[in-house]
Design a protein around this motif. Sequence first.
Motif, PDB file in Angstrom:
ATOM      1  N   VAL A 164       0.833  -1.205   0.000  1.00 36.92           N
ATOM      2  CA  VAL A 164       0.000   0.000   0.000  1.00 36.92           C
ATOM      3  C   VAL A 164       0.868   1.254   0.000  1.00 36.92           C
ATOM      4  O   VAL A 164       0.530   2.260  -0.638  1.00 36.92           O
ATOM      5  N   ILE A 165       1.998   1.216   0.711  1.00 37.62           N
ATOM      6  CA  ILE A 165       2.935   2.339   0.744  1.00 37.62           C
ATOM      7  C   ILE A 165       4.303   1.849   0.296  1.00 37.62           C
ATOM      8  O   ILE A 165       4.636   0.657   0.440  1.00 37.62           O
ATOM      9  N   ALA A 166       5.095   2.748  -0.261  1.00 38.32           N
ATOM     10  CA  ALA A 166       6.422   2.378  -0.758  1.00 38.32           C
ATOM     11  C   ALA A 166       7.504   2.575   0.286  1.00 38.32           C
ATOM     12  O   ALA A 166       8.568   1.945   0.214  1.00 38.32           O
ATOM     13  N   GLN A 167       7.251   3.447   1.265  1.00 38.08           N
ATOM     14  CA  GLN A 167       8.209   3.709   2.325  1.00 38.08           C
ATOM     15  C   GLN A 167       7.455   4.055   3.604  1.00 38.08           C
ATOM     16  O   GLN A 167       6.276   4.426   3.545  1.00 38.08           O
ATOM     17  N   PRO A 168       8.106   3.908   4.756  1.00 37.95           N
ATOM     18  CA  PRO A 168       7.415   4.180   6.018  1.00 37.95           C
ATOM     19  C   PRO A 168       6.889   5.615   6.087  1.00 37.95           C
ATOM     20  O   PRO A 168       7.523   6.547   5.599  1.00 37.95           O
ATOM     21  N   VAL A 169       5.721   5.750   6.701  1.00 36.38           N
ATOM     22  CA  VAL A 169       5.082   7.060   6.859  1.00 36.38           C
ATOM     23  C   VAL A 169       5.159   7.474   8.318  1.00 36.38           C
ATOM     24  O   VAL A 169       4.852   6.678   9.209  1.00 36.38           O
ATOM     25  N   ASN A 170       5.579   8.697   8.544  1.00 36.82           N
ATOM     26  CA  ASN A 170       5.622   9.224   9.911  1.00 36.82           C
ATOM     27  C   ASN A 170       4.253   9.832  10.217  1.00 36.82           C
ATOM     28  O   ASN A 170       4.025  11.024  10.044  1.00 36.82           O
ATOM     29  N   TRP A 171       3.336   8.985  10.671  1.00 36.70           N
ATOM     30  CA  TRP A 171       1.939   9.366  10.811  1.00 36.70           C
ATOM     31  C   TRP A 171       1.723  10.524  11.775  1.00 36.70           C
ATOM     32  O   TRP A 171       0.850  11.362  11.558  1.00 36.70           O
ATOM     33  N   LEU A 172       2.508  10.590  12.830  1.00 36.74           N
ATOM     34  CA  LEU A 172       2.295  11.591  13.870  1.00 36.74           C
ATOM     35  C   LEU A 172       3.103  12.865  13.665  1.00 36.74           C
ATOM     36  O   LEU A 172       2.886  13.843  14.377  1.00 36.74           O
ATOM     37  N   ALA A 173       4.020  12.868  12.710  1.00 35.50           N
ATOM     38  CA  ALA A 173       4.870  14.035  12.487  1.00 35.50           C
ATOM     39  C   ALA A 173       4.462  14.835  11.264  1.00 35.50           C
ATOM     40  O   ALA A 173       5.044  15.887  11.001  1.00 35.50           O
ATOM     41  N   SER A 174       3.469  14.365  10.530  1.00 40.93           N
ATOM     42  CA  SER A 174       3.013  15.074   9.342  1.00 40.93           C
ATOM     43  C   SER A 174       1.698  15.781   9.629  1.00 40.93           C
ATOM     44  O   SER A 174       0.755  15.163  10.131  1.00 40.93           O
TER      45      SER A 174
END
Length: 273
Positions: free
Chosen positions: A124-134
Amino acid sequence: MALVVLYPVAAAVNMSFHRVDIYMPGTRQGPFTLVNYAALARSAAFWQSVWISTEYVAISVVCALLIGFGTALLLNQAFRGRAVARMLAVLPWAVPSVVAANIWWWILDPTYGILNWVLLRLGVIAQPVNWLASPATALVSVSIATIWKGYPFFTIMVLAGLQAIPRDLYDAAAVDGGGPVAVFRSITLPGVRNILALATLLTVLWVFREFTYIWVLTGGGPVRATETLAVMTYREAFSFFQMGFAAAVGVVTLLISTVASILFIRQSGFEFY
């Protein structure tokens, strides 16, 4: 009630009309002034916090209501292991808020979080997402954690309402040939409407003043993207020591909650029987 409710409210209202940096009971205060409320009206951060609080309440309450209602309908059916299912369904509500917030902090961690791991494995994603920092994902991430904590309350309340509906109504509907949709619209939904309204009101007030989840997960950031009125009140009082300004924010929050409660109660008046 006078000691633990009325006095603190009166003290906060009084403080909001004075310039107070560090508050101590009995200290001499300055003259009566509206400077805190004037600063509040001019503050872009305050209006941003109002909007974020509204978004946070709308997302969390609507989703928790739908999930809790659906879960209650499922748990009201007869099936093997229903008692265990009911216990597991309400388990998130029993977890302390700080513990639950730290669990979700680990789940959403960009490096070690299980959410990124699952989404990467699924492609679903290509790289880790910083969910709480965006800023784009922080509020939604906090809302998801709040929904997980809050939906069992709807489940418990609605399930109690479902079990209080007389079985004779369903039997009569079956004899008359009523389908599932008609039965739900004419019997089930009216039967739990009052309980659903009460649960929604309580959850709105709970989410509107929610502080623990936001403070543990994001601290109100990034760039104030999750700074609700509750977080703003805390920051102004205990980070910037502007007690008078913080009291004004708290008073406005109280007024919003009171008006919303009155309007909601008036609009939800309904009799089933």
